[in-house]
Scaffold this active site. Structure first.
Site, short mmCIF file in Angstrom:
data_model
loop_
_atom_site.label_atom_id
_atom_site.label_comp_id
_atom_site.label_asym_id
_atom_site.label_seq_id
_atom_site.Cartn_x
_atom_site.Cartn_y
_atom_site.Cartn_z
N ASP A 459 0.86 -1.17 0.00
CA ASP A 459 0.00 0.00 0.00
C ASP A 459 0.90 1.23 0.00
OD1 ASP A 459 -2.31 1.60 0.29
OD2 ASP A 459 -2.04 1.66 2.45
N PHE A 600 -11.07 19.87 -8.39
CA PHE A 600 -10.05 19.03 -9.04
C PHE A 600 -10.67 17.69 -9.44
CE2 PHE A 600 -6.81 15.81 -9.19
CZ PHE A 600 -5.74 16.44 -9.82
N ARG A 653 5.89 17.06 -5.22
CA ARG A 653 4.63 17.13 -5.97
C ARG A 653 4.42 18.58 -6.37
NH1 ARG A 653 1.09 13.16 -2.11
NH2 ARG A 653 -0.62 13.85 -3.40
N ASP A 736 -4.95 6.14 -4.38
CA ASP A 736 -4.69 7.55 -4.66
C ASP A 736 -4.65 7.81 -6.17
OD1 ASP A 736 -4.19 10.18 -4.07
OD2 ASP A 736 -2.71 9.70 -2.52
N ARG A 816 -5.96 4.12 -7.83
CA ARG A 816 -7.41 4.07 -7.72
C ARG A 816 -7.90 2.62 -7.62
NH1 ARG A 816 -9.03 8.59 -5.59
NH2 ARG A 816 -8.64 10.44 -6.83
N LYS A 822 -7.11 -5.05 -5.14
CA LYS A 822 -5.82 -5.36 -4.54
C LYS A 822 -5.71 -6.86 -4.26
CE LYS A 822 -5.07 -0.91 -2.18
NZ LYS A 822 -4.79 -0.27 -0.89
#
Length: 1103
Positions: A459, A600, A653, A736, A816, A822
Site C-alpha cells: 500500500d 479538481f 509534488r 490515490d 485508484r 488489490k
C-alpha cells in the site's frame, strides 16, 4: 405555486396535493410539451435516469403510480387512505424479480419488508460449534503427510502389526493436533469477541412511535439499539467519532450548510477527511422530527463492491406538515438524484458534528463487507514440498515392508514435531529482536515463507508514506525559495501588506492593483502568489473541542499549502461555500466572496475558483494544477518546464499557480453561458468545460510553482533498494491519484533514476488494451503506472497476457484500486507465477489483500490495528521488512530445510539398517532395535543435537543485509528440492548399509554385542553428521552434543538388557565402533571438503 400549471395527463388519479399522476402513455423523453411546462429540468433528468435504470415498462408504470399516488380523487381533494397502505404499494417492485437486489425503500417500512434484507451482523469467525473439529481435522489430514502418519499410528492397534510402544506413534501426532486445535480455537475465540463487541455497539434510532409534537425540545425521541438490530429503513442518529454501522443515505447534518466530514481510512486507506452532502430536500426542514412524518422513499441500485459509485434517487411524495389541512407549496413528487456524495459507507467514521442517515444496505450487502474476504488457512511452501517428499518416503517405506521390513523404520511424526517446534523458535526470535521492536508473529506456521518472497505488494498511504505533506519549495521564475528561506517569504509578505496602506487614501491596495504597475517589486510578487495560494483551494478550517483549528480537505497537498500560507503570515480563518476570510500579517481581515468553484478531477488535473474581493469588488479567476495541463493555459515562459522537472527529480509534488483578472461584464457573460451549459441534458460536462476554456482558461498570468513533499516512512528508500537487490519485484497498489502515486514512486526510488514511466489510464476498448500490452511487451524495463478502471479492463479482457507481461516488469504502480482489486491482483500473481507473494498494508482497506497473500504483513499505524490483526506478521515500520525477510526469513527457511532433511535422514538410516539386517538373516521379520532403544533414538539420544540446527547460520547478520543478493538464491528453492532429497537418501543408504554390514563383519558370538556395536556407532554417526552440517557454532549446539553423548553413555548402565557393560568398557568395543564410524562418516567429510573448494556456496565466499 402559480408558476406550476396543474395539467391533467389523461388520468383522473391525483396525488394528495391535487396534482395529477402521469398517464400510461407518458414518457419523460417523448412528451416534451407537458414535461417542459410542469417539471423542472433537474427533476426531469433524475426521472429519465430512474426510468432508464429500471428498464422494464411494467416496473416504470408501477413506479410512476407509486410515486405520484394511486387513488382516484376529486380535483383538489386529499388522500384519506392510511399512509401505510400507500407505502405498501411501492414495495411491489421487489416481487418482480428475485435476482434484482435494487430496492425502493419507503420511510418507516413495515417489519415484513425489512426482513427481506440480511441482518446487520458482523461475523468474521471461521468456525462454529459444529464445524470446528471437522474443518480443523480436514485442514490437517487433507495433506498426505499427516494422513500417512495417522494410518501408521492406527495400524499399531492391530496386534499383528504392532511394533514397539503405541505411545511412540500416537504421542507425536496427538501433540501436533492438540497444538493446532488449541491455536485455532484461541484465534477464533478472539475473532468472536471482536464480533460481539462490534455487534453490541449501541446506536440511536429515531423512534416514530415515541414522537410527540408537543415535546418540549421539539426534537424526535430516540432509543438505543445494538448495531446487530439495525435494519433497512431505520433512521440513525450519529454523533462525532461514531463509526457508521451500515450504508446510509445522509439526510441531515448539524451543520447549516448540510455538509459533514467523514474518515474513510478503514475503507479506502486514505487518512484525509472526505466531505459528504446531505439530501437538500431534507436538510432544509426546520427540525429533525420532520423526518418522522415525511412521506418519501429512496431508490437504491443493487449493492456492488465499488466504493466510488452509487446510483439512487430520493423522492418526496408529500412533505411533512404541521396540520392535516396544509397544502405543500412545492410540486410533488419531488425527485432528487443521489450520488456517492450523499452516502455514508459502513465502517467510516463521522469526523465532526452530528448527522442523521437512512439505512439502505446492511450486513453482507454493505460496501465494507463486500470488499472484505474471509481469511483462509495458509500453508507454507516448505510444508507443501515436505508433503511431496512424504509420498516418496511412503513409497520407500512400502518397498522396505515388501521385503519383510518392519514399518517402524521411518519416524515421520518426529519430523512434524521438530518442524513445528522450529517454527515456534523462529517466531520467538523474530518477536525478541530488539532492532524490530513490537513485531508480532500471528501465524507461527509461516516463518520460512519470509525467506522465499519474490513479489512484494505494498500500500502507499501510511505504509510507504506518513501521509504528512510539507511545502518545501516556491519558485517564481527569477527567484526560488527553499525550505530554509521561507522566513524571507514571510518578510516580503509583511512588507507588501505594510506598504499597501497609504496614509492618503486609507484603503488597502490589492495584489491585482499592484500587478497593473509597470514593474512589480519582489514584495508584490510574493504577495500575489501567496494570496492566490491562500484563496485557490477547497480547504475548510474546523474548530476542535480544545479550541485548536484543523484544516480538512480531500487533498493533503492543499492542506499543506494552506498551512504554509498561514506560517508565512496569511492565515485562513473561515471558509464556507460562499465566503473565504483571511487574516493578514498585520492582523486585519480580508473577505472574499466565492462566485464559482471548479473542483479538481483526475481528468482535468486542475482546480479553479472565481472570487470577488468584498472590499474592492474586483473579480479574479485563480487556478492551480499539474504542469502538463497548466503549461498550455498560462502565458509563454521559459522556465516552467525545466523547474517542474527539477522538482520532480527531488520527489516533490508540483502545482502551478496562475490567475486572470475579470471585469464585471466579462464575468456576467461567462456566468450566463456557464449556466446555460449546466442545464443541458446531453453533453453537459463537455459544454461546461468548453465555456470555462473560452472565457477563463487562456493567457493566465503565471505566478509561481510550488513543491510539496509527502513525508516518507523512515528508511523507505534504502529498504526498497535492498529488497529490489534481493530479487524481489515490488508493486505499489494504492487508492490515490495517478499523479500522486507517480511522485511517490519517484521519491521512494521505486523507480530507478532515468527509468521510463509508462502511464496507462482511462482505457475503454479492447483495442486500446491490446496496443498498451504490445508496447509493454517491447519495453519490459519500464515502470507501469495504471489506474483502477484500466486495470479492471485488462483483467477482464486479457487477464493472462496482462499478468504475464506485468510480472516481468521491474515495478508496477496501480492507482485508484479498490480493496477487492488489490486482493485479486495478489491472487492472480500467485496463480500465474507460482511464486511467493507478500502483501503489506496498514488500513482496513488492505485486509483483503493481506489475507489473499502467501504472507501478509500489517503495519500498526495511524489507521488503527485492523490490518495488523488480520496479518500473519505485525510490524510498526515498513523498514522492518528488511530484517524480517533478509535475515529472519532467510535463516528460517535454510534452517527448516536443513532440519527437515536431517530428520528424514535420521529415520531412513535406521530403516536401511533394519532392511540390511533382515536381508542377511533370510528376511526374517526380526526387529533389530526394540523398546527403549527405539523410543530413545528419536528423542533423548538425537533430538537435542538435531534440533540445535535451528540456531545455525551461514553468514552474519551484517553480511546478510550488506549482500541482499544472498536472498535471491533462496527463491530458487534449491535448499530443499528433489535433488537434495535424493542426495540425503543416498547418504542414508550408504551410512545405514556401512554401519550394519561392518557390525556384522565384526560379528561377536552373542547377538547382544551386534546391537550394542551398531547402535552406538549409529548414535555417534548422527552426532558427527550434525557437527558436519553446522556452519556457525552456537553454545547450545556444543552443550547439546556433549550432554547427549554423556546421557547415552550413562544410559548404557541402566539398560543391561541391551548393553553388556563389561564388553562396552573393553578396548575391542571402542576400536570396532571407531572403525565403523570412520567408514560411515569420513568419506562424506572428504566429499564435502572437496565440494567446498571446487564449487563453494555463495555465502562461503564472503566468510
Amino acid at each position: 405555486m402559480s408558476e406550476f400549471p396543474l395539467h391533467t395527463f389523461g388520468r383522473s388519479r391525483k396525488s394528495r396535493a391535487g396534482y395529477a399522476a402521469l398517464s400510461n402513455e407518458y414518457s419523460p423523453i417523448d412528451n416534451e410539451e407537458g414535461a417542459s411546462d410542469s417539471m423542472p429540468m433537474n427533476v426531469r433528468a433524475a426521472a429519465v435516469a430512474t426510468v432508464n435504470r429500471k428498464g422494464k415498462r411494467r416496473d416504470v408504470l408501477e413506479e410512476e403510480a407509486t410515486l405520484l399516488g394511486d387513488e382516484h380523487r376529486e380535483e383538489g381533494g386529499y388522500d384519506e387512505q392510511p399512509e401505510s397502505s400507500r407505502r405498501l404499494a411501492s414495495l411491489k417492485r421487489h416481487k418482480s424479480s428475485v435476482n434484482d437486489k435494487s430496492r425502493t425503500i419507503p420511510f418507516r417500512p413495515p417489519d415484513k419488508f425489512r426482513k427481506r434484507f440480511p441482518p446487520n451482523i458482523v461475523r468474521n469467525q471461521k468456525y462454529n460449534a459444529f464445524t470446528f473439529l471437522p474443518i480443523v481435522f480436514y485442514e490437517q489430514f487433507k495433506f498426505f503427510f499427516n494422513l500417512y502418519f495417522l494410518l501408521v499410528a492406527l495400524s499399531q492397534f492391530i496386534p499383528a502389526l504392532k511394533i514397539g510402544f503405541i505411545a511412540t506413534y500416537i504421542a507425536p501426532l496427538a501433540f501436533v493436533l492438540c497444538v493446532t486445535i488449541g491455536k485455532e480455537a484461541y484465534d477464533d475465540y478472539q475473532r468472536n469477541l471482536r464480533d460481539r463487541e462490534a455487534n453490541s455497539q449501541k446506536y440511536l434510532v429515531l423512534e416514530p412511535t415515541s414522537y410527540s409534537a408537543s415535546a418540549p425540545d421539539g426534537g424526535p425521541h430516540t432509543r438505543a439499539v445494538p448495531s446487530s438490530s439495525l435494519s433497512v429503513g431505520d433512521l440513525v442518529l450519529l454523533e462525532k467519532n461514531d463509526r457508521v454501522p451500515a450504508d446510509l443515505v445522509l439526510l441531515r447534518t448539524s451543520d447549516a450548510s448540510g455538509t459533514c466530514f467523514i474518515r474513510t481510512d478503514q475503507l479506502d486507506g486514505e487518512t484525509d477527511w472526505k466531505l459528504r452532502v446531505a439530501v437538500p430536500g431534507c436538510q432544509k426542514f426546520s427540525r429533525d422530527s420532520d423526518l418522522l412524518t415525511l412521506d418519501a422513499e429512496i431508490y437504491a441500485d443493487a449493492p456492488i463492491k465499488d466504493i466510488h459509485t452509487f446510483i439512487g434517487t430520493f423522492t418526496i411524495n408529500f412533505p411533512p406538515t404541521n396540520s392535516v389541512n396544509d397544502v405543500p407549496m412545492v410540486q410533488v413528487p419531488t425527485v432528487e438524484p443521489l450520488t456517492v456524495e450523499n452516502i455514508l459507507w459502513s465502517n467510516t467514521v463521522l469526523a465532526a458534528g452530528s448527522a442523521i442517515g437512512f439505512i439502505i444496505y446492511t450486513g453482507p450487502e454493505t460496501r465494507a463487507v463486500m470488499n472484505t474476504s474471509h481469511p483462509e488457512t495458509k500453508v507454507g511452501l516448505l510444508d507443501i514440498e515436505i508433503n511431496r517428499l512424504a509420498k516418496i518416503l511412503c513409497a520407500v517405506t512400502f518397498a522396505l515392508s515388501v521385503l519383510l521390513v518392519a514399518l517402524n523404520g521411518f519416524r515421520g511424526q518426529c519430523l512434524r514435531v521438530n518442524l513445528d517446534m522450529g517454527k515456534t523458535v523462529y517466531a520467538q526470535q523474530i518477536m525478541k529482536d530488539s532492532e524490530i521492536p513490537l513485531t508480532i508473529v500471528r501465524t507461527s506456521t509461516l516463518p520460512e515463507e519470509l525467506g522465499r518472497i519474490e513479489y512484494l505488494l505494498s500500500d502507499k498511504t501510511g505504509t510507504l508514506t506518513q501521509n504528512e505533506m510539507e511545502m518545501k519549495k516556491l519558485h517564481m521564475g527569477t527567484v526560488s525559495y527553499g525550505n530554509d528561506s521561507m522566513d524571507e517569504v514571510a518578510h516580503q509578505l509583511a512588507m507588501a501588506f505594510g506598504a499597501s496602506t497609504e496614509p492618503g487614501n486609507g484603503s488597502t491596495v490589492t495584489g491585482i492593483q499592484l500587478a497593473s504597475r509597470g514593474r512589480r517589486d519582489m514584495s508584490s510578487r510574493v504577495h500575489d502568489v501567496v494570496l492566490s495560494l491562500a484563496l485557490c483551494h477547497n480547504v475548510t478550517p474546523v474548530l476542535n473541542d480544545d479550541g485548536t483549528v484543523t484544516y480538512q480537505a480531500s487533498s493533503p497537498d492543499e492542506v499543506a499549502i494552506v498551512k504554509w500560507t498561514g506560517s508565512v503570515g496569511l492565515t485562513l480563518t473561515s471558509r464556507d461555500r460562499t465566503r473565504i476570510e483571511l487574516q493578514t500579517p498585520t492582523g486585519s481581515r480580508m473577505n472574499f466572496e466565492v462566485l464559482e468553484l471548479f473542483p479538481f478531477t483526475s481528468e482535468s488535473k486542475r482546480m479553479g475558483i472565481v472570487v470577488r474581493d468584498s472590499q474592492t469588488g474586483e473579480i479574479t479567476f485563480l487556478q492551480k494544477g499539474a504542469d502538463v495541463v497548466m503549461a498550455k493555459i498560462v502565458q509563454r515562459n521559459d522556465w516552467l518546464e525545466e523547474e517542474c522537472a527539477n522538482m520532480a527529480r527531488e520527489g516533490l509534488r508540483t502545482l502551478v499557480m496562475a490567475r486572470r483578472k475579470l471585469s464585471q461584464s466579462s464575468y456576467e457573460e461567462f456566468k450566463q453561458q456557464y449556466h446555460q451549459a449546466s442545464v443541458r441534458l446531453e453533453g453537459r460536462n463537455e459544454a461546461m468545460a468548453e465555456v470555462v476554456a473560452q472565457y477563463l482558461e487562456h493567457d493566465l498570468d503565471l505566478l509561481g510553482l510550488t513543491g510539496v513533499e509527502d513525508k516518507l516512512q523512515d528508511d523507505v528508500k534504502s529498504t526498497l533498494e535492498l529488497l529490489r537487490n534481493a530479487g524481489i519485484k515490488i508493486w505499489m497498489l494504492t487508492g490515490d491519484k495517478i499523479e500522486t502515486a507517480t511522485c511517490i514512486a519517484i521519491s521512494t526510488k521505486l523507480v530507478a533514476r532515468n527509468q521510463y514511466i509508462h502511464q496507462v489510464a482511462k482505457l475503454k476498448t479492447s483495442d486500446q488494451v491490446r496496443d498498451e500490452l504490445e508496447f509493454l511487451q517491447n519495453k519490459l524495463d519500464c515502470c507501469l503506472v495504471i489506474d483502477g478502471d484500466s486495470l479492471q479492463l485488462c483483467l477482464n479482457m486479457f487477464k493472462n497476457e496482462f499478468i504475464e507481461i506485468a510480472t516481468k516488469l521491474s515495478a508496477v504502480v496501480a492507482c485508484r484500486c479498490s480493496p477487492t482489486q488489490k486482493a485479486d491482483v495478489a491472487r492472480l500473481i500467485r496463480r500465474h507465477t507460482r511464486k511467493r507473494v507478500c502483501c503489506i498494508g496498514d488500513g482496513g482497506n488492505d485486509v483483503s489483500m493481506i489475507q489473499a497473500a502467501d504472507v501478509g504483513v500489517g503495519i500498526v499505524g495511524k489507521e488503527g490495528k485492523q490490518a495488523s490483526l488480520a496479518a500473519d506478521f505485525s510490524v510498526t515500520q515498513f523498514s522492518y521488512l528488511t530484517k524480517l525477510l533478509l535475515w529472519h526469513g532467510r535463516n528460517s527457511y535454510r534452517r527448516s530445510a536443513k532440519l527437515a532433511q536431517f530428520v528424514i535422514h535420521r529415520g531412513l538410516i535406521i530403516s536401511v539398517m533394519q532392511a540390511v539386517f533382515s536381508a542377511i538373516f533370510y528376511f526374517a521379520p526380526i526387529a533389530l532395535y526394540q523398546g527403549w532403544l527405539m523410543a530413545g533414538y528419536a528423542t533423548v539420544y538425537t533430538m537435542a543435537p538435531v534440533f540445535s540446527l535451528v540456531l545455525d547460520r551461514d553468514v552474519s547478520e551484517d553480511l546478510a543485509l550488506l549482500y541482499p543478493e544472498l536472498y535471491k538464491e533462496l527463491t530458487k528453492g534449491r535448499v530443499l528440492s528433489y535433488k537434495t532429497f535424493f542426495i540425503w537418501l543416498m547418504i542414508s543408504l550408504y551410512q545405514g548399509a556401512a554401519i550394519m554390514i561392518m557390525s556384522l563383519v565384526l560379528f561377536e558370538n552373542e547377538f547382544l554385542n551386534i546391537v550394542a556395536i551398531s547402535f552406538t556407532a549409529l548414535i555417534l554417526n548422527e552426532l558427527i553428521m550434525v557437527a558436519l552440517e553446522i556452519t556457525t557454532w552456537h553454545i547450545y549446539m556444543v552443550v547439546a552434543e556433549i550432554v547427549t553423548l554423556c546421557f547415552y553413555m550413562l544410559s548404557m548402565i541402566f539398560l543391561p538388557e541391551y548393553f553388556d557393560l563389561t564388553f562396552a568398557l573393553s578396548t575391542r568395543f571402542a576400536w570396532k565402533v571407531a572403525v565403523i564410524v570412520a567408514i560411515s562418516a569420513i568419506p562424506l567429510y572428504i566429499i564435502k571438503f572437496i565440494r567446498s573448494r571446487v564449487a563453494p556456496a555463495a555465502s562461503s565466499k564472503l566468510l
